[in-house]
Design a protein around this motif. Structure first.
Motif, PDB file in Angstrom:
ATOM      1  N   LEU A   1      24.306   5.548  37.907  1.00 14.51           N
ATOM      2  CA  LEU A   1      24.233   4.804  36.645  1.00 14.51           C
ATOM      3  C   LEU A   1      23.549   3.462  36.810  1.00 14.51           C
ATOM      4  CD1 LEU A   1      27.721   5.514  35.009  1.00 14.51           C
ATOM      5  CD2 LEU A   1      25.508   6.547  34.471  1.00 14.51           C
ATOM      6  N   ALA A   2      23.356   3.024  38.050  1.00 16.20           N
ATOM      7  CA  ALA A   2      22.622   1.781  38.275  1.00 16.20           C
ATOM      8  C   ALA A   2      21.171   1.901  37.828  1.00 16.20           C
ATOM      9  CB  ALA A   2      22.688   1.397  39.750  1.00 16.20           C
ATOM     10  N   ASP A   3      20.668   3.132  37.752  1.00 19.51           N
ATOM     11  CA  ASP A   3      19.291   3.370  37.303  1.00 19.51           C
ATOM     12  C   ASP A   3      19.180   3.490  35.790  1.00 19.51           C
ATOM     13  OD1 ASP A   3      18.445   3.465  39.969  1.00 19.51           O
ATOM     14  OD2 ASP A   3      18.914   5.602  40.135  1.00 19.51           O
ATOM     15  N   LEU A   4      20.298   3.275  35.061  1.00 20.12           N
ATOM     16  CA  LEU A   4      20.298   3.445  33.604  1.00 20.12           C
ATOM     17  C   LEU A   4      19.659   2.216  32.954  1.00 20.12           C
ATOM     18  CD1 LEU A   4      21.347   5.639  31.629  1.00 20.12           C
ATOM     19  CD2 LEU A   4      23.372   4.225  31.300  1.00 20.12           C
ATOM     20  N   ARG A   5      18.332   2.183  32.957  1.00 21.56           N
ATOM     21  CA  ARG A   5      17.575   1.052  32.419  1.00 21.56           C
ATOM     22  C   ARG A   5      16.503   1.557  31.464  1.00 21.56           C
ATOM     23  NH1 ARG A   5      20.434  -3.465  34.378  1.00 21.56           N
ATOM     24  NH2 ARG A   5      21.227  -2.931  36.459  1.00 21.56           N
ATOM     25  N   GLU A   6      16.351   0.886  30.366  1.00 20.88           N
ATOM     26  CA  GLU A   6      15.276   1.139  29.408  1.00 20.88           C
ATOM     27  C   GLU A   6      15.157   2.626  29.065  1.00 20.88           C
ATOM     28  OE1 GLU A   6      11.819  -0.670  31.058  1.00 20.88           O
ATOM     29  OE2 GLU A   6      12.566  -2.704  30.805  1.00 20.88           O
TER      30      GLU A   6
ATOM     31  N   SER B   1      20.954  -1.858  24.888  1.00 20.93           N
ATOM     32  CA  SER B   1      19.858  -2.538  24.197  1.00 20.93           C
ATOM     33  C   SER B   1      18.959  -1.551  23.461  1.00 20.93           C
ATOM     34  CB  SER B   1      19.032  -3.346  25.197  1.00 20.93           C
ATOM     35  OG  SER B   1      18.549  -2.502  26.243  1.00 20.93           O
ATOM     36  N   VAL B   2      18.861  -0.331  23.973  1.00 23.28           N
ATOM     37  CA  VAL B   2      18.034   0.698  23.319  1.00 23.28           C
ATOM     38  C   VAL B   2      18.743   1.252  22.093  1.00 23.28           C
ATOM     39  CG1 VAL B   2      16.980   2.974  23.613  1.00 23.28           C
ATOM     40  CG2 VAL B   2      16.869   1.289  25.466  1.00 23.28           C
ATOM     41  N   ILE B   3      20.025   1.580  22.242  1.00 21.29           N
ATOM     42  CA  ILE B   3      20.757   2.225  21.159  1.00 21.29           C
ATOM     43  C   ILE B   3      21.021   1.253  20.007  1.00 21.29           C
ATOM     44  CG2 ILE B   3      22.917   3.403  20.561  1.00 21.29           C
ATOM     45  CD1 ILE B   3      20.967   5.006  22.266  1.00 21.29           C
TER      46      ILE B   3
END
Length: 847
Positions: A602-607, A658-660
């Protein structure tokens, strides 16, 4: 034949009154549910703020090729405004942006929720400036005068508005008078465009037509100009959908609930009417036998029975058309009170529900009458005379085939329920309950004999001679007894199954929520939302172990390229799968919730990334692009970076907050989950986050216990609506129970008279009837418990992973006690009334 039927009605009032009552209440409930269904399908709301625009263009909330809807507002491209303005007959095309805002009160400890719009859209409604001047410059607003009075604001005052989590100062330039409840704020057009959740998007377009132009023609021209785009062009009361999108999104709840319970009510009506008519005709076997003996043909007997039933059914269904729509309107009011549907939705009960409800009742009555008349009409006169007193034949291949089909359908639905997600298992369990009830009902005489045989010795040992006589009656007249047992089975079985179904699903949702929440406190804001950047500041506060944004939304997982390749234009096209989507912060989500990573990180959950629950990740690999639609219909293809474990049916897709946030109606972060560091008291932590030196003004803190309580209360409110509909269907079944028992007992006046003539006293007859009533109640309750068990065991395994449903035992005790009291009470009351007739007056009176 009509004349004979009318004369027959005169001499058999009891049976026909019972049939009339069953048809009247059944048709009323079906009509009410049909009216709610029509209301939900139409999805109308009277326009208020857009009332001056004859035509309104808004986004299409429907998922393409499906009856599902997008839960967030679907927005339009700003470029569409110029396309609409160029359509012949259009005088002006005015864009409108709806912004959830909060008028922050003094001290920042509270606020008044409102909706913000650009000043240009004020021309779309009957707004007029009451004081001041239009807010043409930046940093200036116009307030509805009612909102200003509530907040104590006047022209020239400085106020603070919460927009997407940011608190911004504005000057009150004007007070306006307009429609609606008054919670409206007009910003300058420049400020509104800057505050819009998505750049280059508008919520709707109000179309002002040229003088003399037809709204219908302009609507058609606008639709043609925007053909192929996900838009909806509205006129009349449909315009309210653009102003109140909840009418569409929550209106689907009304459609599903009314369809499910209307169908259930229709099936109960079929069962009850068929049982009542069948019992009524069984009690007239002697009359049918005499008609056959004097030369009546089977066709004549059938036509007489059909004519009688038709006359009763026409009056019953015609009368049901009066209370049916009113019952539907009352139910809609209760749904509004429970916040299941918005209060602006317009109730619509046209001729379709009336025709459908009355037609269903008529078809049910005539079908049941035809089936019940077949046996009497086809029996030889000599056989009928021999069987008039005691009916023994009940089995036929049609009954057996239909019963086996119902039981097989119930079995299939039980296996389907076991395989379904817990949150959706009730959709299969509800029809399964009805199929089990109908299957057991068709086999009623045989099952009644079986249960009677099992209860024979215990009852006889306890009740003595009265019990022996009652058991002999039950054995000799098993068909008549089955007619009394089946309503008891239906009422107890449906009551137990449907009530425990709701309690079990509520318990499953509550347990999933509690298991998933690991945060010690939850932060909200008086501004109505918070910026995503606030999460990082809160995470740095003393005593905070972890913090994560939480933005709940929904969307669809689109068919993959492999699914489209497999389809290749053949068969049924693949559809999107609805999913819950939660916007989170990767830094703190694993410590504030029970999210369990199965693969990836989940650390890669970006943008542009996504994490899928295991059930949705089947067939996908890490690094693969996942086609999706967000809650507002936006198409995206984020990269899969992780898969997470889930409790079956309660998993969610995870994406960056930030996306949602920018694809939700509020546009900000509604909640921030916070876990306290070891040794930090949650109360002290709450004080640091809201007191002096807080990371942002206007923050509110709720502890874990209060949050769970709020969730339970919300579940209880939603479940209450289901209870209301369940109570309506069960209440009808109870009416049928009392109706049938009274009819079955009252028709035995001649039998009671003969017993009195040979020396039996009233008290002896009453003791016999008490035992018969107990036998009827115990048999019906036993069969009802079979219906409930067959329904609830698969559901409980799907939701709670155990056989026992959730809910207090007092529900079961109440159902059994009520069934016992109603059965015994109705039977003894009817018997007591029948015994008032003197034996000499009753002899020969019936025939």
């Amino acid at each position: 034949m009509i004349g004979l039927a009318l004369r027959s009605l005169k001499f058999h009032k009891g049976g026909f009154i019972a049939s009339f009552i069953a048809l009247f209440f059944g048709a009323s409930i079906v009509i009410a549910c049909g009216a709610l269904l029509e209301t939900g399908v139409r999805g109308l709301a009277a326009p208020q703020r857009l009332a001056a625009a004859p035509v309104v263009v808004t986004g299409d909330q429907n998922y393409p090729g499906s009856n599902k809807v997008f839960q967030e507002r679907v927005r339009l491209d700003a470029a569409d405004v110029q396309k609409v303005a160029a359509v012949p007959g259009v005088k002006a095309a005015v864009p409108d942006v709806s912004l959830p805002v909060t008028l922050v009160l003094d001290g920042g400890k509270g606020g008044v929720s409102a909706t913000g719009h650009g000043w240009a859209s004020a021309a779309l409604g009957p707004y007029r400036v009451a004081e001041g001047a239009a807010p043409t410059g930046t940093g200036r607003v116009a307030l509805d005068s009612r909102l200003a009075a509530e907040a104590g604001a006047r022209v020239g005052d400085r106020i603070t508005l919460g927009l997407h989590g940011d608190a911004r100062p504005y000057e009150v330039a004007a007070l306006v008078n307009g429609p609606g409840e008054g919670a409206t704020v007009f910003l300058s057009d420049a400020d509104a465009a800057q505050a819009a959740p998505q750049e280059g998007k508008v919520d709707s377009i109000g179309v002002v037509t040229e003088p003399g132009a037809s709204a219908g023609q302009v609507r058609a021209a606008v639709a043609k100009a925007l053909k192929g785009m996900p838009v909806t062009v509205l006129t009349g009361d449909e315009r309210g959908r653009a102003e109140f999108p909840d009418v569409v999104t929550h209106g689907k709840n009304l459609v599903s609930m009314s369809a499910v319970f209307g169908g259930l009510a229709a099936m109960v009506t079929v069962f009850v009417v068929a049982s009542t008519l069948g019992l009524s005709i069984q009690q007239r076997q002697r009359q049918m036998a005499l008609l056959r003996a004097i030369g009546s043909t089977p066709g004549q007997v059938r036509r007489m029975i059909l004519a009688e039933t038709f006359i009763v059914a026409v009056f019953a269904t015609a009368l049901a058309c009066v209370p049916g729509p009113r019952l539907g309107k009352w139910l809609l009011g209760r749904f509004v009170d429970a916040h299941v549907v918005p209060e602006v939705v317009m109730y619509r009960a046209g001729w379709i529900p009336l025709i459908a409800g009355a037609g269903a009742a008529l078809a049910t009555a005539l079908g049941a009458a035809y089936i019940a008349a077949r046996g009497a009409a086809r029996t030889r006169p000599t056989e009928a005379l021999a069987e008039a007193a005691v009916q023994r034949r009940w089995f036929n291949w049609i009954r057996a085939i239909v019963a086996l089909l119902c039981l097989a359908g119930g079995t299939v639905l039980a296996f389907v329920t076991l395989q379904m997600d817990g949150a959706k298992a009730g959709s299969a369990a509800t029809p399964a309950a009805m199929l089990w009830a109908v299957g057991f009902g068709l086999l009623g005489p045989g099952l009644t004999r079986l249960v009677t045989a099992l209860l024979h010795w215990p009852l006889r040992a306890v009740t003595g001679f009265a019990g022996r006589l009652a058991l002999l009656n039950a054995q000799a007249r098993s068909i008549r007894m089955a007619g009394a047992v089946m309503p008891v089975m239906l009422a107890t079985g449906l009551a137990s199954a449907l009530i425990y179904l709701q309690t079990t699903q509520s318990a499953g949702a509550e347990q999933a929520f509690k298991d998933n929440l690991r945060a010690d406190v939850v932060i909200t804001s008086a501004t109505g939302g918070m910026p995503a950047s606030l999460v990082e500041r809160i995470g740095r506060q003393p005593g905070v172990a972890a913090a994560s944004a939480y933005v709940p939304s929904s969307g669809f997982l689109e068919p993959s390229k492999a699914e489209w390749a497999a389809y290749n234009g053949k068969g049924k096209a693949p559809k999107g799968t609805p999913v819950q989507i939660n916007g989170v912060s990767p830094e703190g989500i694993e410590r504030t919730t029970a999210v369990r990573v199965v693969s990836g990180s989940l650390a890669d959950l970006r943008e542009d990334t996504v994490a899928l629950p295991e059930s949705s990740a089947s067939g996908h690999r890490l690094g693969e692009r996942i086609p999706m639609r967000l809650g507002d219909g936006t198409k995206i293809e984020p990269k899969l970076v992780a898969t997470v474990g889930e409790r079956r049916g309660y998993g969610a897709v995870l994406m960056p907050a930030s996306v949602i946030a920018q694809h939700t109606a509020k546009g900000g972060v509604p909640q921030i989950l916070v876990s306290a560091a070891p040794g930090t008291d949650s109360g002290q932590l709450a004080g640091r986050l809201t007191g002096q030196g807080a990371p942002a003004p206007g923050l509110h803190v709720t502890d874990r216990t209060s949050l769970v309580s709020a969730q339970v209360k919300q579940n209880d409110t939603q479940t209450w609506v289901a209870y209301l509909l369940v109570a309506m269907v069960i209440g009808y079944a109870v009416i049928a129970l009392v109706n049938t028992l009274v009819m079955a007992t009252a028709e035995r006046r001649r039998e009671f008279t003969l017993q009195r003539l040979i020396g039996a006293t009233r008290s002896q007859v009453m003791r016999m009837m008490t035992v018969e009533a107990l036998l009827t109640a115990f048999t019906g309750i036993a069969l009802g418990m079979l219906v409930a068990a067959a329904t609830l065991i698969p559901l409980s395994y799907a939701v709670l992973d155990r056989a026992l449903p959730a809910g207090p035992p007092s529900i079961l005790v109440s159902v059994i006690a009520s069934a016992l009291a109603l059965t015994v009470g109705a039977t003894l009351l009817a018997a007591r009334i029948a015994l008032r007739t003197r034996p000499s007056a009753a002899v020969g009176s019936r025939d």
